[in-house]
Design a protein around this motif. Structure first.
Motif, PDB file in Angstrom:
ATOM      1  N   SER A 155      -0.615   6.326  -6.806  1.00 39.07           N
ATOM      2  CA  SER A 155      -1.015   7.351  -5.838  1.00 39.07           C
ATOM      3  C   SER A 155       0.178   8.218  -5.443  1.00 39.07           C
ATOM      4  CB  SER A 155      -1.622   6.689  -4.598  1.00 39.07           C
ATOM      5  OG  SER A 155      -0.668   5.862  -3.980  1.00 39.07           O
ATOM      6  N   ASP A 180       1.859   6.042   6.220  1.00 37.00           N
ATOM      7  CA  ASP A 180       2.038   6.600   4.888  1.00 37.00           C
ATOM      8  C   ASP A 180       3.377   6.217   4.264  1.00 37.00           C
ATOM      9  OD1 ASP A 180      -0.401   8.384   4.427  1.00 37.00           O
ATOM     10  OD2 ASP A 180       0.156   8.744   6.506  1.00 37.00           O
ATOM     11  N   HIS A 224      -1.722   7.611  -0.599  1.00 35.91           N
ATOM     12  CA  HIS A 224      -3.121   7.237  -0.360  1.00 35.91           C
ATOM     13  C   HIS A 224      -3.780   8.337   0.467  1.00 35.91           C
ATOM     14  CE1 HIS A 224      -2.345   6.162   3.810  1.00 35.91           C
ATOM     15  NE2 HIS A 224      -1.329   5.403   3.426  1.00 35.91           N
ATOM     16  N   ARG A 225      -5.105   8.360   0.436  1.00 35.79           N
ATOM     17  CA  ARG A 225      -5.810   9.482   1.054  1.00 35.79           C
ATOM     18  C   ARG A 225      -6.408   9.131   2.412  1.00 35.79           C
ATOM     19  NH1 ARG A 225      -4.819  10.121  -4.407  1.00 35.79           N
ATOM     20  NH2 ARG A 225      -5.666  12.019  -5.359  1.00 35.79           N
ATOM     21  N   PHE A 284      -9.848   5.099  -0.031  1.00 33.76           N
ATOM     22  CA  PHE A 284      -8.658   5.962   0.096  1.00 33.76           C
ATOM     23  C   PHE A 284      -7.481   5.465  -0.742  1.00 33.76           C
ATOM     24  CE2 PHE A 284      -7.730   3.603   4.280  1.00 33.76           C
ATOM     25  CZ  PHE A 284      -6.567   2.976   3.857  1.00 33.76           C
ATOM     26  N   SER A 285      -7.531   4.212  -1.173  1.00 33.27           N
ATOM     27  CA  SER A 285      -6.366   3.677  -1.888  1.00 33.27           C
ATOM     28  C   SER A 285      -6.504   3.763  -3.405  1.00 33.27           C
ATOM     29  CB  SER A 285      -6.118   2.219  -1.475  1.00 33.27           C
ATOM     30  OG  SER A 285      -7.222   1.413  -1.863  1.00 33.27           O
ATOM     31  N   THR A 286      -7.739   3.954  -3.901  1.00 35.50           N
ATOM     32  CA  THR A 286      -7.896   3.874  -5.357  1.00 35.50           C
ATOM     33  C   THR A 286      -8.811   4.951  -5.935  1.00 35.50           C
ATOM     34  OG1 THR A 286      -9.627   2.246  -4.950  1.00 35.50           O
ATOM     35  CG2 THR A 286      -7.464   1.396  -5.561  1.00 35.50           C
ATOM     36  N   LEU A 320       0.875  -1.175   0.000  1.00 34.32           N
ATOM     37  CA  LEU A 320       0.000   0.000   0.000  1.00 34.32           C
ATOM     38  C   LEU A 320       0.910   1.222   0.000  1.00 34.32           C
ATOM     39  CD1 LEU A 320      -2.942   1.034   0.284  1.00 34.32           C
ATOM     40  CD2 LEU A 320      -2.596   1.023   2.744  1.00 34.32           C
ATOM     41  N   ALA A 378      -4.945   1.821   7.307  1.00 29.85           N
ATOM     42  CA  ALA A 378      -3.886   1.879   6.284  1.00 29.85           C
ATOM     43  C   ALA A 378      -2.641   1.151   6.794  1.00 29.85           C
ATOM     44  CB  ALA A 378      -3.552   3.333   5.961  1.00 29.85           C
ATOM     45  N   SER A 410      -3.812   4.316  -8.109  1.00 29.98           N
ATOM     46  CA  SER A 410      -3.913   3.240  -7.135  1.00 29.98           C
ATOM     47  C   SER A 410      -2.685   3.247  -6.246  1.00 29.98           C
ATOM     48  CB  SER A 410      -4.011   1.884  -7.844  1.00 29.98           C
ATOM     49  OG  SER A 410      -3.963   0.853  -6.867  1.00 29.98           O
ATOM     50  N   SER A 411      -2.903   2.920  -4.973  1.00 35.37           N
ATOM     51  CA  SER A 411      -1.772   2.767  -4.060  1.00 35.37           C
ATOM     52  C   SER A 411      -1.296   1.325  -4.020  1.00 35.37           C
ATOM     53  CB  SER A 411      -2.182   3.163  -2.636  1.00 35.37           C
ATOM     54  OG  SER A 411      -2.687   4.456  -2.617  1.00 35.37           O
ATOM     55  N   TRP A 412      -2.067   0.433  -4.629  1.00 33.83           N
ATOM     56  CA  TRP A 412      -1.765  -0.989  -4.474  1.00 33.83           C
ATOM     57  C   TRP A 412      -0.650  -1.410  -5.399  1.00 33.83           C
ATOM     58  CZ3 TRP A 412      -3.343  -3.165  -0.269  1.00 33.83           C
ATOM     59  CH2 TRP A 412      -4.473  -2.643   0.376  1.00 33.83           C
TER      60      TRP A 412
END
Ligand code: FAD
Ligand code: TPP
Ligand code: SF4
Ligand code: SF4
Ligand code: SF4
Ligand code: MG
Lengths: 332, 541
Positions: B14, B500, A41-42, A80-82, A37, A50, A87-89
């Motif tokens: 992201s 984060d 990300h938000r 929050f991830s996409t 992750l 997270a 994408s954060s993944w």
């Protein structure tokens, strides 16, 4: 008075420890961790979900030699991830609906079987709402069929993504958008809700465990153990939510630690319905210390202090301590 | 690119989203001053050498230690370890056994024959050191390491000062002292024994020295007037203890009375026991709480059978023995006579009432400031006479080996600067690493390791060492009890706990860096840093 030479300053309490052997160190302490992750990300400042997701998925990536795919239920973790198209993944990842993550994962596992890819492992993940409420039917089926999926529930004790509504994992007395702190019994009611790990155990599946973001070694061990098992596995991770709980962003890990140390959240593992190990309470702490830093419990302290309600919460913690033997010598 | 149905944008990471802009306060790494380091009179960087010891890298640990103090084996035996008194771990369970690890390192160095690093290039300057006690020897060591040629002139027949002629063998075995002194001489320091300096100005001129460091100690025993007959011998502790280094055993008799309440009095009484006295009695004017001797030494003496009579003075020593007068403390805490007398049998009275400095070598130096019998020095350890520095027992300060060693180091640094036409400015001190900044949860529970003690019978009859040493495993255990207060010990917590992933790990010994593009400023890292090495500071917004 022979001293145990096995004393490593911070032992396994910290994320890393240069004094431990490499094989005793965590995945998170490794510079080469997969960071499943990614940054950007938000999630809110200090988001426990997270953090818990990166802990768990990085550990699973390590345990599967990075042959991992995941299905994700709707919820904060997904939102929050996409944010499209980002994408954060950093893993193959699929989102379908709020309630069907377990079913989607079952399909993925079946597909891998057909494709003869026994090396690829499947995870389904979601929030407590997606797990204990809307997704419970599909999840129960996945357990019942003993599908080769590891289901991970990130429990922040309410529907955070839509504005902090009560879920069946919300604790008694907690204030949410739908359980106002008014009347004689302010906040969420006592005596309702679902004990999801116990429900999973009741299916007799090979492996069930609970964990928190405050004990990384334990969490990683459990993920690795689950990955090593073929069949249905369930891990329930306690992830404080600063926004929904009205807590300081920097207190996320502290609150998870207090949940465990008070007995509010028992940390244990079970195989085929039997508890096989518990994480011992190290410094037994009264529940007030856990409740006080959270605004969702503020009405228990002011304007009218409610020692009676706090005593009922303490009784729940004490019952957990008795039931799981959280203070027993034999516990880890 | 051909996009699937309903898809209009390319997939992105992201990482395009710089969440650092959300931040209202930022974490920064800090280095704070651990209380142990702050309390060590020799200015040792204790935490830094413990860090190496924790990993079993004992030689590296020793090398960091001797940058400040060339006597770890001696320190590990005679230092009163104020570091442990300040150690933050005392608020958890008990202080880290710093002193016993220090001794382990010092003994290990002797056993393995470790030598000092090579000194700096020669400066061509020559420095005279007067007195081969701990202060003079420490100064000589540091000056030699800084590249100066050093000559020590010592009045006595052997080096060590009070470490040899005061502190008894049962606390400091002489082979240990010899080994650590020898290692300093191996640096090329010249030691001239039996060479008392009578006139310092002349000695500097005749020897062609560029500067001098004086550390002559305090050796003149203070006397008290006690009317005495011939039945009871009256002696002073410094002479008796000094005499033990020779062949003769001092004649003290069976019943020995020691007068005074400091560490010297305790050592004197314990020595008398070992020399065969059936009774060793300390007579002190005030109460046990007011005794300047350290508690643990009083305790050890009592264990060995030394008796102590508090609130008493000696009025006279006659043929019947000695006459004691009972005292009471007035409101201000001063002892006042009561007139109540008592006579007890005694063969000798040994006075341990403190020592004065023999300043005769300074008689011809103009303009010195002498206060209460000691020489005043500036914060650079220089006397009022340019180029003439002084330290140890002869200047105003606490009189301990460790303070003396610290003076030697400090003086050496200033002498070095002075010889090179510069001034020495020590690095500014970091803020204190307080206990409140720690997150003690992370440290494993571990009670202090107790050092073995010699059995009582041998403590009463021999000069064998009383306090034993830790072995490798217990020393390692003890080192690892250190909390690393105020300075990162690379536990990876900050790297792990950031939701984060905004902490970048730079690798062993390189520590970490914050990635402010993504750090949202939640502060979990600062909260969960075990040792308080992260501070949150507000952003200007
Ligand atoms: C019995 C006793 C026990 C003690 N125990 C401890 C202890 O356990 N721990 C501790 O920290 N401290 C202890 N102390 C105190 C400690 O020993 C002294 O504070 C310390 O030794 C002072 O060091 P120094 O270098 O200033 O002087 P000294 O150690 O006194 O050395 C001065 C040297 O200068 C020489 N000298 C003097 N005049 C001249 C001259 N004109 N020319 C040439 N040489 C000269 C002397 O011969 C001597 O060798 C003890 C003291 C005594 C008396
Ligand atoms: C069928 C359906 N009903 C409602 C929603 C709206 N919805 C999206 S996420 C969510 C709550 C998620 O709560 P939880 O599963 O606990 O995850 P969290 O956000 O707390 O992490 C809800 C109600 C939806 N997406 N689909
Ligand atoms: S010299 Fe003394 S004060 Fe300094 S570290 Fe050693 S024991 Fe502690
Ligand atoms: S715990 Fe370690 S760093 Fe902290 S005061 Fe004690 S010895 Fe020094
Ligand atoms: S949390 Fe650990 S690694 Fe990070 S600064 Fe503190 S001591 Fe160093
Ligand atoms: Mg939730």
């Amino acid at each position: 008075m022979h001293q145990p030479i096995k004393f490593y300053q911070t032992g396994t309490h910290t994320i890393g420890n240069r004094l431990l052997k490499p094989e005793q160190r965590t995945v998170q302490s490794d510079r080469g961790r997969s960071n499943s992750l990614n940054c950007g990300h938000r999630a809110c400042q200090g988001c426990g979900e997270a953090l818990g997701a990166r802990y768990a998925i990085d550990a699973a990536m390590d345990a599967t030699r990075r042959q991992l795919i995941a299905a994700n239920a709707t919820g904060c973790l997904e939102v929050f991830s996409t944010p499209y198209p980002e994408s954060s993944w950093q893993i193959p990842w699929l989102h379908s609906l709020f309630g069907n993550a377990a079913a989607v994962a079952t399909g993925m596992a079946a597909a891998m079987k057909v494709k003869n890819r026994s090396d690829v492992r499947v995870i389904a993940q979601g929030g407590d709402g997606g797990t204990t409420d809307i997704g419970l039917g599909g999840l129960s089926g996945m357990f019942e069929r003993n599908d080769d999926v590891l289901y991970i529930c990130y429990d922040n004790e309410a529907y955070m993504n839509t504005g902090v509504q009560r879920s069946s994992a919300t604790p008694p007395a907690a204030r949410t958008a739908t359980t106002a702190a008014v009347g004689d019994e302010p906040g969420n009611v006592f005596g309702q809700g679902k004990d999801m790990p116990a429900i999973a155990m009741a299916h007799g599946i090979p492996y069930v465990a609970t964990a928190t973001v405050a004990d990384l070694h334990d969490l990683e061990d459990k993920v690795a153990k689950a990955i090593a098992i073929r069949g249905a596995k369930y891990i329930h991770i306690f992830v404080p939510c600063p926004l929904g709980w009205g807590a300081a962003a920097h207190d996320t890990i502290r609150l998870a630690r207090l949940a465990k140390e008070t007995g509010i959240f028992p940390v244990f593992e079970a195989e085929r319905g039997e508890v096989t190990g518990v994480l011992r309470i190290r410094r037994k702490t009264p529940v007030e210390e856990y409740l006080k830093p959270q605004r969702r419990f503020a009405h228990l302290f002011a304007p009218t202090p409610r020692p009676d309600v706090i005593a009922r919460i303490q009784a729940i913690a004490d019952r957990n301590i008795r039931r799981y033997g959280l203070l027993d010598e034999g516990a880890r | 690119m051909q996009k699937p149905f309903a898809v209009t944008l390319d997939p992105g990471s992201s990482r395009a989203n710089h969440t650092g802009s959300w931040r209202t306060s930022r974490p920064v790494y800090v280095d704070n001053l651990p209380p142990c380091n702050g309390a060590c009179p020799a200015g040792e960087n204790i935490q830094a050498w413990l860090f190496h010891a924790e990993a079993g890298a004992y030689e590296a640990a020793w090398r960091v230690l001797v940058r400040d103090n060339p006597f770890p084996a001696i320190m590990g035996r005679v230092c009163y370890h104020p570091c442990e008194g300040a150690c933050n771990r005392r608020k958890l369970d008990e202080p880290v056994g710093i002193n016993s690890v220090e001794r382990f390192l010092g003994d290990e160095a002797i056993r393995r024959g470790w030598k000092f690093d090579a000194p700096a290039a020669s400066s061509g300057k020559r420095v005279l050191v007067v007195g081969a006690g701990p202060s003079g020897l420490a100064a000589a060591y540091h000056l030699a390491m800084l590249g100066h040629r050093v000559t020590i002139r010592e009045a006595g027949p052997l080096a060590g000062g009070m470490m040899r002629f005061g502190i008894p063998k049962y606390r400091l075995q002489r082979d240990v002292l010899d080994a650590e002194v020898h290692r300093i001489l191996e640096l090329g320091v010249e030691l001239v024994l039996n060479s008392k300096v009578e006139d310092i100005i002349e000695a500097i001129k005749d020897g062609g020295f560029d500067a001098a460091f004086l550390a002559v100690g305090a050796h003149i025993a203070r006397r008290a007037y006690i009317p005495a007959g011939d039945a009871v011998r009256v002696l002073d502790a410094v002479s008796v203890l000094r005499g033990l280094e020779g062949e003769e055993r001092p004649m003290l008799g069976r019943r020995v009375v020691v007068y005074g309440g400091g560490n010297t009095a305790i050592d004197m009484a314990r020595t008398a026991k070992r020399l065969g006295a059936t009774e060793a009695l300390i007579v002190y004017r005030r109460t046990r709480e007011k005794m300047p001797a350290h508690d643990f030494e009083v305790e050890e003496a009592l264990q060995e059978g030394v008796m102590i009579r508090w609130l008493s003075t000696i009025r006279q020593a006659g043929s019947q023995g000695i006459t004691l007068e009972k005292m009471v403390l007035d409101e201000k805490g001063f002892p006042q006579p009561t007139g109540e007398l008592e006579t007890i049998a005694a063969d000798s009275v040994v006075l341990a009432l403190g020592q004065d400095v023999d300043l005769s070598l300074l008689d011809k130096v103009p303009g010195l400031e002498i206060v209460d019998g000691v020489v005043k020095v500036g914060s650079d350890m220089m006397t009022r006479h340019p180029g003439l520095f002084a330290g140890g027992d002869m200047v105003p300060s606490e009189r301990t080996v460790t303070v003396a060693v610290g003076h030697g180091k400090k003086a050496a640094r200033h002498i070095d600067a002075w010889l090179r036409g510069r001034t020495y400015a020590p690095a500014p001190k970091h803020a204190d690493a307080t206990f409140e900044r720690l997150n003690a949860w992370y440290y494993s529970d571990a009670p202090k390791t107790v050092r073995p003690m010699l059995d009582l019978i041998r403590r009463q009859s021999t000069f064998d060492e009383v306090q034993g040493a830790l072995d490798e495993s217990t020393a390692l255990f003890e080192a690892r009890r250190c909390l690393s207060c105020g300075n990162c010990f690379e536990c990876d917590n900050c790297y792990g706990v950031c939701p984060d992933s905004a902490v970048i790990k730079l690798g062993p010994g390189e520590r970490y860096r914050f990635d402010y593009d993504y750090c949202k400023g939640c502060g979990i890292c600062a909260e969960e840093c075990p040792c308080g090495a992260i501070s949150m500071i507000p952003e200007d917004i």
